[in-house]
Design a protein around this motif. Structure first.
Motif, PDB file in Angstrom:
ATOM      1  N   ARG A  90      12.207 -25.786  25.476  1.00  0.00           N
ATOM      2  CA  ARG A  90      12.752 -24.442  25.708  1.00  0.00           C
ATOM      3  C   ARG A  90      12.836 -23.647  24.409  1.00  0.00           C
ATOM      4  N   TYR A  91      13.291 -24.297  23.337  1.00  0.00           N
ATOM      5  CA  TYR A  91      13.521 -23.568  22.088  1.00  0.00           C
ATOM      6  C   TYR A  91      12.296 -23.538  21.173  1.00  0.00           C
ATOM      7  N   GLY A  93       9.265 -22.976  22.340  1.00  0.00           N
ATOM      8  CA  GLY A  93       8.395 -21.932  22.888  1.00  0.00           C
ATOM      9  C   GLY A  93       6.940 -22.340  22.894  1.00  0.00           C
ATOM     10  N   SER A  94       6.083 -21.446  22.410  1.00  0.00           N
ATOM     11  CA  SER A  94       4.639 -21.691  22.458  1.00  0.00           C
ATOM     12  C   SER A  94       4.203 -22.831  21.537  1.00  0.00           C
TER      13      SER A  94
END
Length: 362
Positions: A90-91, A93-94
């Motif tokens: 979640r933290y 990201g990409s």
């Protein structure tokens, strides 16, 4: 990449863990701040050790054995892994690519297996916790108390190690304290506890604990032991209640016949805070191989003035000694840097991980 958001990650992790697996919530204390901090430090330590398999396995083994006191079972590990990876994804990201996800899944599986194996081996030889009765308590001023307990079962440890303590007033809140004595024939252990403002466990031990109360001990931990020393001569450095494991090491040298030369440096900001110096002076009178110097940094008093790192540099070099450091993290880091610059090999400098023994206020 995610370290700047580490606080948010640990909050999110425990939120989804308790939402998805509510049966694990009773294993944790009501207040989760300290627990979240522990998780973060353990994760960062594991990442730091990823290229050092020997120490990584040793660290994870310690974690596995210590987690027995929480009631951790092998079945809990998949739930934790699922929520941990979900939090990182979640933290990140990409940046959380399939390759990264696979690497983390493999790493977590390895860590979990080492912890489970260590816990199972430990379970075969000793209990998870040791009830212990308070048999003596004395105030040393400046918010410090010496608490002596007698475990109800044999508690085997080495001088210089530390243990976690749970009090009856704050169930499931464990705090680490170094044992201030070498093993005794009567099996008792003495802890030096400083009451930290807002510290529920330390304040309970200092201001509330009385003879007859029963606390619980976790397993002994730590590698700051005499058998780790290669040189005959020792340099011992203690700040504040960091004196506890240092005192235990001195007792252990005496138990083994006192064939080493031991140089002890005690440090404090003021003369009044130079904790335990009278006790140490009495030991120096008893043991010819023990030399003691006290240093005060913020007050003009007779004797040595300066911080411990400054005084160590003045009285060194110490490159032919094994060094044991104990006290506030800033003191330990600074002293280690000073000693290394003056020729002491880093592998001859011993201290506990900064996040474990709660020896003084952070």
């Amino acid at each position: 990449m995610v370290e700047p958001l580490a606080g948010e990650i640990t909050v999110y992790f425990y939120a989804i863990l308790f939402a998805r697996y509510p049966e694990v919530r009773p294993m944790f204390p009501p207040g989760m701040d300290a627990q979240r901090d522990r998780l973060l430090r353990a994760l960062l330590r594991i990442v730091d050790l990823v290229d050092d398999p020997q120490n990584l396995v040793r660290f994870c083994g310690h974690l596995g054995r210590d987690h027995r006191k929480f009631g951790t079972l092998p079945a809990h590990f998949p739930a934790v892994g699922e929520c941990l990876l979900a939090s990182l994804a979640r933290y990140a990201g990409s940046a959380w690519t399939p390759d990264i996800a696979a690497a983390w899944a493999k790493a977590y599986g390895t860590v979990a297996q080492v912890m489970i194996s260590a816990a199972e081996e430990d379970e075969a030889v000793r209990p998870a916790v040791w009830p212990a009765t308070v048999v003596h308590r004395v105030s040393r001023g400046h918010g410090i108390a010496e608490i002596t307990v007698r475990p109800h079962m044999s508690y085997e440890y080495a001088a210089g190690q530390y243990a976690s303590i749970e009090t009856p007033w704050w169930p499931k809140r464990w705090r680490y304290y170094s044992v201030a004595n070498a093993p005794r024939e009567d099996g008792t252990l003495t802890f030096h506890v400083r009451a930290v403002p807002g510290g529920s466990v330390s304040e309970a031990l200092v201001h509330r604990a009385a003879v007859g109360d029963v606390v619980r001990l976790g397993p002994p931990m730590g590698d700051m032991i005499l058998d780790a020393a290669d040189y005959e001569d020792l340099l011992l450095v203690a700040g504040g209640t960091g004196l506890a494991p240092i005192r235990a090491l001195i007792e252990e040298v005496a138990r083994r016949g006192g064939r080493r030369q031991v140089h002890l440096f005690l440090g404090a900001r003021t003369g009044a805070e130079l904790y335990g110096v009278d006790d140490m002076l009495r030991m120096a009178q008893r043991y010819h191989w023990l030399t003691i110097r006290g240093a005060v940094s913020d007050e003009y008093v007779p004797g040595i003035r300066g911080t411990l790192p400054e005084v160590l540099a003045e009285y060194g070099p110490w490159y032919e000694h094994d060094v044991f450091l104990s006290g506030p993290a800033r003191m330990v880091v600074s002293a280690k840097e000073t000693l290394t610059l003056n020729g002491t090999r880093p592998d001859r400098i011993h201290h506990d991980p900064f996040e474990t023994p709660v020896l003084s206020a952070p």
